[in-house]
Design a protein around this motif. Structure first.
Motif, PDB file in Angstrom:
ATOM      1  N   LEU A 165       0.838  -1.204   0.000  1.00  0.00           N
ATOM      2  CA  LEU A 165       0.000   0.000   0.000  1.00  0.00           C
ATOM      3  C   LEU A 165       0.869   1.248   0.000  1.00  0.00           C
ATOM      4  O   LEU A 165       0.636   2.183  -0.788  1.00  0.00           O
ATOM      5  CB  LEU A 165      -0.912  -0.005   1.227  1.00  0.00           C
ATOM      6  CG  LEU A 165      -1.620   1.315   1.547  1.00  0.00           C
ATOM      7  CD1 LEU A 165      -2.599   1.690   0.449  1.00  0.00           C
ATOM      8  CD2 LEU A 165      -2.322   1.238   2.902  1.00  0.00           C
ATOM      9  N   ALA A 166       1.885   1.272   0.868  1.00  0.00           N
ATOM     10  CA  ALA A 166       2.764   2.442   0.968  1.00  0.00           C
ATOM     11  C   ALA A 166       3.491   2.684  -0.347  1.00  0.00           C
ATOM     12  O   ALA A 166       3.624   3.825  -0.802  1.00  0.00           O
ATOM     13  CB  ALA A 166       3.764   2.244   2.114  1.00  0.00           C
ATOM     14  N   PHE A 167       3.959   1.605  -0.979  1.00  0.00           N
ATOM     15  CA  PHE A 167       4.676   1.748  -2.237  1.00  0.00           C
ATOM     16  C   PHE A 167       3.757   2.268  -3.338  1.00  0.00           C
ATOM     17  O   PHE A 167       4.133   3.158  -4.114  1.00  0.00           O
ATOM     18  CB  PHE A 167       5.277   0.404  -2.644  1.00  0.00           C
ATOM     19  CG  PHE A 167       5.963   0.421  -3.980  1.00  0.00           C
ATOM     20  CD1 PHE A 167       7.159   1.099  -4.156  1.00  0.00           C
ATOM     21  CD2 PHE A 167       5.401  -0.220  -5.073  1.00  0.00           C
ATOM     22  CE1 PHE A 167       7.786   1.131  -5.395  1.00  0.00           C
ATOM     23  CE2 PHE A 167       6.021  -0.194  -6.306  1.00  0.00           C
ATOM     24  CZ  PHE A 167       7.214   0.480  -6.468  1.00  0.00           C
ATOM     25  N   ALA A 168       2.544   1.718  -3.423  1.00  0.00           N
ATOM     26  CA  ALA A 168       1.600   2.180  -4.439  1.00  0.00           C
ATOM     27  C   ALA A 168       1.246   3.648  -4.231  1.00  0.00           C
ATOM     28  O   ALA A 168       1.149   4.420  -5.195  1.00  0.00           O
ATOM     29  CB  ALA A 168       0.337   1.318  -4.406  1.00  0.00           C
ATOM     30  N   ALA A 169       1.066   4.050  -2.981  1.00  0.00           N
ATOM     31  CA  ALA A 169       0.761   5.457  -2.690  1.00  0.00           C
ATOM     32  C   ALA A 169       1.936   6.357  -3.057  1.00  0.00           C
ATOM     33  O   ALA A 169       1.758   7.452  -3.600  1.00  0.00           O
ATOM     34  CB  ALA A 169       0.413   5.615  -1.207  1.00  0.00           C
ATOM     35  N   PHE A 170       3.153   5.870  -2.775  1.00  0.00           N
ATOM     36  CA  PHE A 170       4.351   6.656  -3.081  1.00  0.00           C
ATOM     37  C   PHE A 170       4.493   6.857  -4.589  1.00  0.00           C
ATOM     38  O   PHE A 170       4.775   7.973  -5.053  1.00  0.00           O
ATOM     39  CB  PHE A 170       5.584   5.942  -2.526  1.00  0.00           C
ATOM     40  CG  PHE A 170       6.887   6.604  -2.870  1.00  0.00           C
ATOM     41  CD1 PHE A 170       7.305   7.738  -2.191  1.00  0.00           C
ATOM     42  CD2 PHE A 170       7.687   6.111  -3.889  1.00  0.00           C
ATOM     43  CE1 PHE A 170       8.508   8.369  -2.514  1.00  0.00           C
ATOM     44  CE2 PHE A 170       8.879   6.718  -4.221  1.00  0.00           C
ATOM     45  CZ  PHE A 170       9.291   7.852  -3.532  1.00  0.00           C
ATOM     46  N   VAL A 171       4.297   5.791  -5.374  1.00  0.00           N
ATOM     47  CA  VAL A 171       4.424   5.904  -6.834  1.00  0.00           C
ATOM     48  C   VAL A 171       3.304   6.778  -7.395  1.00  0.00           C
ATOM     49  O   VAL A 171       3.529   7.569  -8.319  1.00  0.00           O
ATOM     50  CB  VAL A 171       4.418   4.511  -7.486  1.00  0.00           C
ATOM     51  CG1 VAL A 171       4.390   4.622  -9.007  1.00  0.00           C
ATOM     52  CG2 VAL A 171       5.644   3.716  -7.061  1.00  0.00           C
ATOM     53  N   SER A 172       2.095   6.639  -6.861  1.00  0.00           N
ATOM     54  CA  SER A 172       0.978   7.462  -7.335  1.00  0.00           C
ATOM     55  C   SER A 172       1.257   8.944  -7.111  1.00  0.00           C
ATOM     56  O   SER A 172       0.860   9.798  -7.908  1.00  0.00           O
ATOM     57  CB  SER A 172      -0.310   7.064  -6.610  1.00  0.00           C
ATOM     58  OG  SER A 172      -0.656   5.729  -6.908  1.00  0.00           O
ATOM     59  N   GLU A 173       1.968   9.248  -6.042  1.00  0.00           N
ATOM     60  CA  GLU A 173       2.298  10.646  -5.714  1.00  0.00           C
ATOM     61  C   GLU A 173       3.525  11.124  -6.474  1.00  0.00           C
ATOM     62  O   GLU A 173       3.605  12.286  -6.891  1.00  0.00           O
ATOM     63  CB  GLU A 173       2.551  10.751  -4.201  1.00  0.00           C
ATOM     64  CG  GLU A 173       3.007  12.123  -3.739  1.00  0.00           C
ATOM     65  CD  GLU A 173       3.590  12.089  -2.337  1.00  0.00           C
ATOM     66  OE1 GLU A 173       4.184  13.104  -1.934  1.00  0.00           O
ATOM     67  OE2 GLU A 173       3.470  11.051  -1.659  1.00  0.00           O
ATOM     68  N   ASN A 174       4.502  10.217  -6.657  1.00  0.00           N
ATOM     69  CA  ASN A 174       5.789  10.600  -7.247  1.00  0.00           C
ATOM     70  C   ASN A 174       6.098   9.673  -8.417  1.00  0.00           C
ATOM     71  O   ASN A 174       6.902   8.750  -8.291  1.00  0.00           O
ATOM     72  CB  ASN A 174       6.914  10.489  -6.221  1.00  0.00           C
ATOM     73  CG  ASN A 174       6.616  11.217  -4.933  1.00  0.00           C
ATOM     74  OD1 ASN A 174       6.825  12.417  -4.829  1.00  0.00           O
ATOM     75  ND2 ASN A 174       6.122  10.490  -3.932  1.00  0.00           N
ATOM     76  N   GLY A 175       5.483   9.889  -9.548  1.00  0.00           N
ATOM     77  CA  GLY A 175       5.678   8.989 -10.678  1.00  0.00           C
ATOM     78  C   GLY A 175       7.024   9.112 -11.349  1.00  0.00           C
ATOM     79  O   GLY A 175       7.579   8.133 -11.856  1.00  0.00           O
ATOM     80  N   ASP A 176       7.611  10.292 -11.335  1.00  0.00           N
ATOM     81  CA  ASP A 176       8.865  10.539 -12.055  1.00  0.00           C
ATOM     82  C   ASP A 176      10.050  10.207 -11.157  1.00  0.00           C
ATOM     83  O   ASP A 176      10.732  11.089 -10.641  1.00  0.00           O
ATOM     84  CB  ASP A 176       8.913  12.001 -12.509  1.00  0.00           C
ATOM     85  CG  ASP A 176      10.097  12.268 -13.441  1.00  0.00           C
ATOM     86  OD1 ASP A 176      10.622  11.295 -14.019  1.00  0.00           O
ATOM     87  OD2 ASP A 176      10.484  13.446 -13.569  1.00  0.00           O
ATOM     88  N   ILE A 177      10.319   8.916 -10.950  1.00  0.00           N
ATOM     89  CA  ILE A 177      11.350   8.511  -9.991  1.00  0.00           C
ATOM     90  C   ILE A 177      12.507   7.753 -10.642  1.00  0.00           C
ATOM     91  O   ILE A 177      13.513   7.494  -9.978  1.00  0.00           O
ATOM     92  CB  ILE A 177      10.749   7.626  -8.880  1.00  0.00           C
ATOM     93  CG1 ILE A 177      10.085   6.381  -9.464  1.00  0.00           C
ATOM     94  CG2 ILE A 177       9.766   8.417  -8.031  1.00  0.00           C
ATOM     95  CD1 ILE A 177       9.577   5.397  -8.409  1.00  0.00           C
ATOM     96  N   CYS A 178      12.389   7.404 -11.923  1.00  0.00           N
ATOM     97  CA  CYS A 178      13.391   6.524 -12.537  1.00  0.00           C
ATOM     98  C   CYS A 178      14.130   7.188 -13.693  1.00  0.00           C
ATOM     99  O   CYS A 178      13.567   7.992 -14.439  1.00  0.00           O
ATOM    100  CB  CYS A 178      12.737   5.239 -13.039  1.00  0.00           C
ATOM    101  SG  CYS A 178      12.159   4.170 -11.734  1.00  0.00           S
ATOM    102  N   LYS A 179      15.388   6.807 -13.827  1.00  0.00           N
ATOM    103  CA  LYS A 179      16.178   7.174 -14.992  1.00  0.00           C
ATOM    104  C   LYS A 179      15.803   6.254 -16.154  1.00  0.00           C
ATOM    105  O   LYS A 179      15.027   5.312 -15.998  1.00  0.00           O
ATOM    106  CB  LYS A 179      17.670   7.029 -14.683  1.00  0.00           C
ATOM    107  CG  LYS A 179      18.160   7.873 -13.528  1.00  0.00           C
ATOM    108  CD  LYS A 179      19.641   7.583 -13.260  1.00  0.00           C
ATOM    109  CE  LYS A 179      20.166   8.345 -12.061  1.00  0.00           C
ATOM    110  NZ  LYS A 179      21.581   8.004 -11.752  1.00  0.00           N
ATOM    111  N   ALA A 180      16.407   6.506 -17.286  1.00  0.00           N
ATOM    112  CA  ALA A 180      16.106   5.700 -18.478  1.00  0.00           C
ATOM    113  C   ALA A 180      16.519   4.240 -18.299  1.00  0.00           C
ATOM    114  O   ALA A 180      15.911   3.334 -18.873  1.00  0.00           O
ATOM    115  CB  ALA A 180      16.805   6.293 -19.700  1.00  0.00           C
ATOM    116  N   ASP A 181      17.561   3.981 -17.474  1.00  0.00           N
ATOM    117  CA  ASP A 181      18.022   2.607 -17.267  1.00  0.00           C
ATOM    118  C   ASP A 181      17.253   1.876 -16.175  1.00  0.00           C
ATOM    119  O   ASP A 181      17.567   0.734 -15.835  1.00  0.00           O
ATOM    120  CB  ASP A 181      19.522   2.581 -16.953  1.00  0.00           C
ATOM    121  CG  ASP A 181      19.863   3.319 -15.650  1.00  0.00           C
ATOM    122  OD1 ASP A 181      18.940   3.859 -14.999  1.00  0.00           O
ATOM    123  OD2 ASP A 181      21.057   3.363 -15.289  1.00  0.00           O
TER     124      ASP A 181
END
Length: 713
Positions: A165-181
């Motif tokens: 749940l915490a991870f899904a909420a975190f990604v929903s809030e902060n989608g731009d977290i990854c580099k191209a790799d």
């Protein structure tokens, strides 16, 4: 005749065939070693029957078993439990314990001792010894559980519904977290370290797993978002299956069949552990588990009904379709053929350890780490339950705490409403305008948000929460940006749309009289809705439909692996007892009045552990052959070498050293001779290397044939 008896009889036939197809030199040497002198005339089939009679005698079978060392029993057990066993496959299983050359030598020795035989390309255990070896050649010889000398009381990280749940909420809030790799951006990495007590490593695995299962999708801007329908389908799985799929999917994107089989393997290994395994034995257990049966990933495992049962039904249907496409083969077979299976199992082990499915339980007496699964893994195989438990606490300051007790399926809607603050011993969230706006964007109404919060909350919602939800809803509704499908109808047909049971619930907004925004995700869904409405005056969108993603997460039946347990010594006799037997055979040999050649051959058999009793120490069982020539006996030296070339036996050549006044000896297997006017030269592969050297026979002071097993030829 039972099925087991029929299989045993077939193996007897195959063993006899393996003898019948041996080369003559190899076959007759084997017969002489066990039955003694060959008397003419002889019939090969009669000799095979005599050897079978020798093996059927209880004393002989018992003695063969008694003379097996611990390493012998390990190799025999591996051949017994590994399908389509070959020397290379067995060497891969014992990687790090035996070199290939030493293992190959041991297999040859076990063949000449009548314990193993080769039929076609594969090795098998002699069926005459099945009953005798049944109590000593066991799986626990290959992979055993260890006694924990010192317990580890420290609790480590583990997966939980609250973390997902915490991870899904975190990604929903902060989608731009990854580099191209695929790695985390610097700012996102720091944010993860600050919010998740477990650190980046498990979260990275979780992110990779969700991406590979298409629960996380990348939008056109490169940001990640949660595919909620797919996440919901995943959440319907039993908790143990969720975690197994995560552990496997964190390693890469697999076919559905391979995903199911690896997840099933992991669960079955975890279910089978009682005290704990070393890493090596855990990986060996994984390998042996794949040898048990062909796996089917779509069984109804829990007798569920309703929506859960429908997921199982879809899974079974998809599995049946896969089998009809010719995919019945165990997915691990190809990995075994390519030799990458153990590295794959090691990666799976590391993933399970990092995600908390495994923990370090302690150390054994040799200071090796002992690994065991998290407690209660069997209970997590049950369908999700406890959906009514109240686990949410909200205060007037909009802070929220989520406590353990609810399955993921009953928490999933909170991911759109709450904003993660800290994942620690307890999970803290906050209800903000931004998070609630995200819920509105996901299609949730003010009433639905209140319902979700109230359903999970331990107490009544604070009044200011309801007031704020109303304010935020008004703010959200003041300006609307629509994306969807617009349906326009003439004025007289408006009632046919607004009162249609298929279309009316999906009207997201009435933009103007006769103009409706339809809540559809794709052309295919819009076309399906129109078809279901029965309004034939509406044109259709012609496109292929997408399949239901729920079938991508099948439920399977998991069971304990047979044969796991404490290590059994396996040996019937001790090292001292076996040594005493061979010392006695050597004493008897020393007392015999026989030639040097006969003594050397019989001693070779004793050292090879072939001699079961003194009845095999007969000079007549040694085939006469000149084994040594030297000096001026040029013809004798040539004869020994040519015979060694034919029999592919090693020889030793002694000649005067050019660097000293002494002599030098070289051993190896001769490959051929080349004659000249006054000499014969022999090409020989040097023992212990791949070097091929050529020697002059006339210059050799001595040529000696070295006794070697006929099975090497």
């Amino acid at each position: 005749m039972t099925g087991e008896q029929a299989r045993h009889a077939q193996r007897i036939v195959e063993w006899r065939e393996s003898l019948a197809t041996m080369g003559d030199a190899q076959f007759f040497e084997l017969i002489r070693m066990y039955l003694g002198e060959l008397k003419s005339p002889f019939n090969k089939q009669n000799l095979i029957e005599e050897l079978s009679s020798f093996l059927r005698k209880p004393d002989n079978k018992r003695k063969i078993a008694e003379l097996l060392s611990e390493s012998d029993i390990e190799v025999v057990s591996a051949v017994k439990f590994i399908s389509e066993a070959t020397p290379r496959k067995i060497a891969d299983f014992f990687c790090g314990k035996f070199t290939f050359s030493k293992l190959y030598e041991r297999i040859l020795n076990l063949e000449e001792r009548l314990v193993l035989y080769k039929h076609g390309d594969f090795l098998f255990v002699n069926p005459h010894l099945d009953e005798t070896l049944s109590t000593i050649a066991t799986k626990s010889v290959l992979a055993w559980e260890s006694c924990v000398e010192k317990e580890n009381t420290k609790e480590g990280f583990r997966l939980s519904p609250e973390l997902l749940l915490a991870f899904a909420a975190f990604v929903s809030e902060n989608g731009d977290i990854c580099k191209a790799d695929g790695s985390f951006k610097k700012r996102a990495a720091a944010d993860i370290e600050a919010r998740f007590q477990c650190g980046q490593a498990p979260i990275k695995r979780l992110k990779d797993a969700f991406e590979n299962m298409s629960i996380l999708v990348t939008n056109s801007s490169g940001s990640l978002s949660v595919d909620m329908p797919r996440f919901r389908s995943f959440a319907h799985l039993p908790e143990a299956l969720q975690y197994a799929y995560i552990a496997v999917s964190s390693l890469g994107r697999f076919s559905r069949r391979m995903l199911v089989q690896q997840a099933k393997l992991l669960i079955e290994v975890l279910l089978s552990v009682r005290t704990g395994f070393t890493k090596e034995n855990m990986i060996r257990t994984m390998y042996l588990a794949t040898e048990n049966t062909r796996r089917d990933g779509g069984e109804e495992a829990f007798g569920a009904t309703g929506r859960f049962a429908s997921i199982l039904q879809r899974a079974r249907k998809t599995e049946a379709e896969a089998e009809s496409d010719g995919q019945k083969e165990n997915a691990f077979d190809e990995m075994k053929r390519t030799g990458c299976v153990f590295s794959s199992f090691e990666r799976l082990f590391d993933s399970a350890l990092e995600l908390g499915l495994l923990r370090i339980r302690g150390i054994d007496c040799d200071k090796n780490d002992i690994f065991a699964p998290i407690s209660g893994i069997g209970d997590l195989l049950a369908p999700p339950s406890g959906t009514e438990r109240k686990v949410l606490s909200i205060d007037a300051a909009f802070s929220a705490m989520v406590f353990p007790g609810r399955p993921l399926i009953a928490l999933i809607d909170l991911a759109n409403i709450l904003e993660l603050r800290k994942f620690d011993t307890a999970v803290s969230f906050e209800i903000t305008k931004k998070s609630v706006t995200r819920a509105f964007n996901a299609g949730m109404t003010e009433e639905k948000i209140s319902e979700v919060l109230s359903d999970a909350c331990m107490h009544e919602l604070p009044q200011n929460i309801a007031v704020s939800l109303d304010d935020w809803r008004n703010s959200f509704s003041s300006v609307s940006l629509f994306r969807g499908y617009v349906l326009r109808v003439s004025e007289e047909k408006i009632p046919l749309v607004t009162k249609n049971p298929a279309l009316a619930p999906l009207i997201a907004e009435t933009l103007a009289p006769g103009i409706f925004l339809i809540n559809a995700e794709s052309d295919a869904q819009a076309a399906r809705l129109i078809a279901e409405s029965g309004l034939d005056f509406i044109g259709k969108v012609r496109t292929a439909e997408k399949s239901d993603g729920a079938a991508e997460f099948p439920v399977f039946r998991a069971r304990m692996i047979e044969g796991c347990g404490e290590k059994k010594c396996g040996n019937i006799t001790s090292v001292e007892e076996r040594k005493a037997h061979f010392d006695k055979m050597r004493e008897i040999l020393d007392s015999m009045d026989i030639t040097k050649e006969e003594r050397e051959c019989l001693l070779f058999r004793i050292n090879r552990k072939i001699v079961l009793d003194e009845s095999q120490l007969k000079a007549e069982s040694v085939k006469f052959a000149k084994i040594e020539a030297g000096g001026m006996d040029f013809t004798g030296k040539v004869h020994i070498i040519e015979q060694a070339v034919t029999d592919k036996c090693p020889i030793e050549i002694t000649f005067a050293s050019e660097e000293s006044s002494g002599v030098e000896s070289v051993s190896g297997i001769p490959s051929g001779t080349e004659k000249s006017d006054d000499d014969v030269r022999v090409s020989m592969r040097i023992s212990g290397s791949d070097d091929i050297r050529t020697f002059s026979i006339s210059q050799a002071t001595k040529v000696r044939r070295i006794y070697d097993t006929a099975f090497r030829r």
